[in-house]
Design a protein around this motif. Structure first.
Motif, PDB file in Angstrom:
ATOM      1  N   GLY A   1       0.794  -1.227   0.000  1.00  0.00           N
ATOM      2  CA  GLY A   1       0.000   0.000   0.000  1.00  0.00           C
ATOM      3  C   GLY A   1       0.827   1.279   0.000  1.00  0.00           C
ATOM      4  O   GLY A   1       0.278   2.372  -0.099  1.00  0.00           O
ATOM      5  N   GLU A   2       2.138   1.161   0.096  1.00  0.00           N
ATOM      6  CA  GLU A   2       3.008   2.348   0.109  1.00  0.00           C
ATOM      7  C   GLU A   2       3.412   2.725  -1.308  1.00  0.00           C
ATOM      8  O   GLU A   2       3.317   1.926  -2.233  1.00  0.00           O
ATOM      9  CB  GLU A   2       4.275   2.070   0.932  1.00  0.00           C
ATOM     10  CG  GLU A   2       4.018   1.808   2.395  1.00  0.00           C
ATOM     11  CD  GLU A   2       5.293   1.463   3.161  1.00  0.00           C
ATOM     12  OE1 GLU A   2       6.407   1.586   2.591  1.00  0.00           O
ATOM     13  OE2 GLU A   2       5.180   1.056   4.327  1.00  0.00           O
ATOM     14  N   LYS A   3       3.909   3.941  -1.466  1.00  0.00           N
ATOM     15  CA  LYS A   3       4.447   4.391  -2.750  1.00  0.00           C
ATOM     16  C   LYS A   3       5.740   3.627  -3.034  1.00  0.00           C
ATOM     17  O   LYS A   3       6.530   3.383  -2.131  1.00  0.00           O
ATOM     18  CB  LYS A   3       4.709   5.896  -2.706  1.00  0.00           C
ATOM     19  CG  LYS A   3       5.180   6.461  -4.035  1.00  0.00           C
ATOM     20  CD  LYS A   3       5.084   7.972  -4.033  1.00  0.00           C
ATOM     21  CE  LYS A   3       5.636   8.587  -5.301  1.00  0.00           C
ATOM     22  NZ  LYS A   3       5.020   8.125  -6.518  1.00  0.00           N
TER      23      LYS A   3
ATOM     24  N   HIS B   1      -5.833   1.386  -7.118  1.00  0.00           N
ATOM     25  CA  HIS B   1      -4.574   1.875  -6.532  1.00  0.00           C
ATOM     26  C   HIS B   1      -4.020   3.046  -7.345  1.00  0.00           C
ATOM     27  O   HIS B   1      -4.037   2.991  -8.574  1.00  0.00           O
ATOM     28  CB  HIS B   1      -3.521   0.765  -6.517  1.00  0.00           C
ATOM     29  CG  HIS B   1      -3.905  -0.404  -5.675  1.00  0.00           C
ATOM     30  ND1 HIS B   1      -4.586  -1.492  -6.176  1.00  0.00           N
ATOM     31  CD2 HIS B   1      -3.694  -0.655  -4.360  1.00  0.00           C
ATOM     32  CE1 HIS B   1      -4.770  -2.372  -5.210  1.00  0.00           C
ATOM     33  NE2 HIS B   1      -4.243  -1.890  -4.091  1.00  0.00           N
ATOM     34  N   PRO B   2      -3.495   4.053  -6.674  1.00  0.00           N
ATOM     35  CA  PRO B   2      -2.808   5.128  -7.411  1.00  0.00           C
ATOM     36  C   PRO B   2      -1.574   4.566  -8.124  1.00  0.00           C
ATOM     37  O   PRO B   2      -1.026   3.542  -7.722  1.00  0.00           O
ATOM     38  CB  PRO B   2      -2.386   6.115  -6.316  1.00  0.00           C
ATOM     39  CG  PRO B   2      -3.150   5.731  -5.089  1.00  0.00           C
ATOM     40  CD  PRO B   2      -3.529   4.288  -5.240  1.00  0.00           C
TER      41      PRO B   2
ATOM     42  N   ASN C   1       2.134   3.795  -9.249  1.00  0.00           N
ATOM     43  CA  ASN C   1       3.380   3.580  -8.493  1.00  0.00           C
ATOM     44  C   ASN C   1       3.137   3.236  -7.022  1.00  0.00           C
ATOM     45  O   ASN C   1       3.918   3.604  -6.150  1.00  0.00           O
ATOM     46  CB  ASN C   1       4.325   4.775  -8.607  1.00  0.00           C
ATOM     47  CG  ASN C   1       4.927   4.888  -9.990  1.00  0.00           C
ATOM     48  OD1 ASN C   1       5.021   3.896 -10.714  1.00  0.00           O
ATOM     49  ND2 ASN C   1       5.321   6.083 -10.360  1.00  0.00           N
ATOM     50  N   THR C   2       2.065   2.510  -6.757  1.00  0.00           N
ATOM     51  CA  THR C   2       1.764   2.047  -5.400  1.00  0.00           C
ATOM     52  C   THR C   2       2.015   0.542  -5.335  1.00  0.00           C
ATOM     53  O   THR C   2       1.691  -0.191  -6.266  1.00  0.00           O
ATOM     54  CB  THR C   2       0.290   2.335  -5.035  1.00  0.00           C
ATOM     55  OG1 THR C   2       0.079   3.744  -5.115  1.00  0.00           O
ATOM     56  CG2 THR C   2      -0.043   1.859  -3.637  1.00  0.00           C
TER      57      THR C   2
ATOM     58  N   MET D   1       1.140  -2.934  -4.727  1.00  0.00           N
ATOM     59  CA  MET D   1      -0.121  -3.677  -4.621  1.00  0.00           C
ATOM     60  C   MET D   1       0.069  -5.021  -3.934  1.00  0.00           C
ATOM     61  O   MET D   1      -0.833  -5.512  -3.271  1.00  0.00           O
ATOM     62  CB  MET D   1      -0.690  -3.950  -6.021  1.00  0.00           C
ATOM     63  CG  MET D   1      -1.061  -2.730  -6.770  1.00  0.00           C
ATOM     64  SD  MET D   1      -1.631  -3.054  -8.482  1.00  0.00           S
ATOM     65  CE  MET D   1      -1.980  -4.759  -8.576  1.00  0.00           C
TER      66      MET D   1
ATOM     67  N   VAL E   1       3.818  -3.503  -8.595  1.00  0.00           N
ATOM     68  CA  VAL E   1       3.471  -2.089  -8.525  1.00  0.00           C
ATOM     69  C   VAL E   1       2.294  -1.773  -9.452  1.00  0.00           C
ATOM     70  O   VAL E   1       2.192  -2.323 -10.547  1.00  0.00           O
ATOM     71  CB  VAL E   1       4.698  -1.228  -8.916  1.00  0.00           C
ATOM     72  CG1 VAL E   1       4.380   0.248  -8.825  1.00  0.00           C
ATOM     73  CG2 VAL E   1       5.888  -1.567  -8.042  1.00  0.00           C
ATOM     74  N   SER E   2       1.433  -0.866  -8.999  1.00  0.00           N
ATOM     75  CA  SER E   2       0.266  -0.455  -9.778  1.00  0.00           C
ATOM     76  C   SER E   2       0.661   0.540 -10.858  1.00  0.00           C
ATOM     77  O   SER E   2       1.442   1.458 -10.622  1.00  0.00           O
ATOM     78  CB  SER E   2      -0.755   0.195  -8.845  1.00  0.00           C
ATOM     79  OG  SER E   2      -1.759   0.827  -9.594  1.00  0.00           O
TER      80      SER E   2
ATOM     81  N   GLY F   1      -1.927   2.087 -12.157  1.00  0.00           N
ATOM     82  CA  GLY F   1      -3.066   2.990 -12.020  1.00  0.00           C
ATOM     83  C   GLY F   1      -3.986   2.824 -13.202  1.00  0.00           C
ATOM     84  O   GLY F   1      -3.617   2.253 -14.218  1.00  0.00           O
TER      85      GLY F   1
END
Length: 178
Positions: A115-117, A134-135, A137-138, A140, A161-162, A164
């Motif tokens: 859940g972090e960047k 997810h935004p 570059n988050t 997942m 990584v997402s 988005g």
């Protein structure tokens, strides 16, 4: 009268030369003692450094031994047909807790960035996936946790990584280490 002055001057010069020679000898002796002292300090420092390297992880190893013992007991219990699975799970949880305590004592930090960047200094992107939830570059999904030792990366967390958005219009590239 001149012969007497030359004899006195000669004696005076010889005394001065002898005095200067004595000072030179004294300085040379002091220099040799200082040099020997420096050599001894260098050798002692080298021995201490070798000992420090040799036994640096001694305390860490002594902390790991009980965990190894616990793992062996758990493995032995798992092979016992009459052993209850709940007890094996409980033993494994206790062993994991022992690991956590050792990690804490030795400043080993777990990196679980769900859940972090995305941070290329601490994470390694295994793949990118579209995700409208997810935004960009988050993180997942954490494939494998990472670890820091006193704030320095020992092993980066392997993550998904997402990108988005689901249409690719919000897609962003991941910043990676140079």
């Amino acid at each position: 009268a001149e012969a007497g002055e030359n004899a006195q001057g000669s004696d005076s010069q010889e005394a001065t030369i002898a005095e200067l020679q004595a000072k030179a000898d004294e300085n040379h002796n002091q220099y040799m003692r200082a040099r020997a002292e420096i050599d001894n300090l260098r050798k002692r420092h080298q021995r201490e450094l070798e000992q420090a390297h040799k036994y640096a992880i001694d305390k860490f190893v002594s902390e790991l031994i009980p965990i190894k013992d616990s793992l062996e007991m758990g493995l032995q219990a798992a092979t016992d047909e009459q052993q209850d699975a709940a007890k094996i799970i409980e033993g494994t949880e206790l062993t994991n807790k022992m690991f956590d305590q050792v990690f804490n004592r030795f400043s080993i930090e777990v990196v679980n960035p769900l859940g972090e960047k995305f941070d290329p200094e601490k994470h390694e992107a295994m793949s990118m996936q579209m995700s409208p939830e997810h935004p960009a570059n988050t993180v997942m999904h954490v494939v494998q946790k990472g670890y820091l030792l006193n704030g320095r990366v020992v092993r980066p967390a392997m993550v998904v990584v997402s990108k988005g958005g689901d249409d690719g219009s919000q897609s962003q590239s991941i910043d990676t280490k140079a």
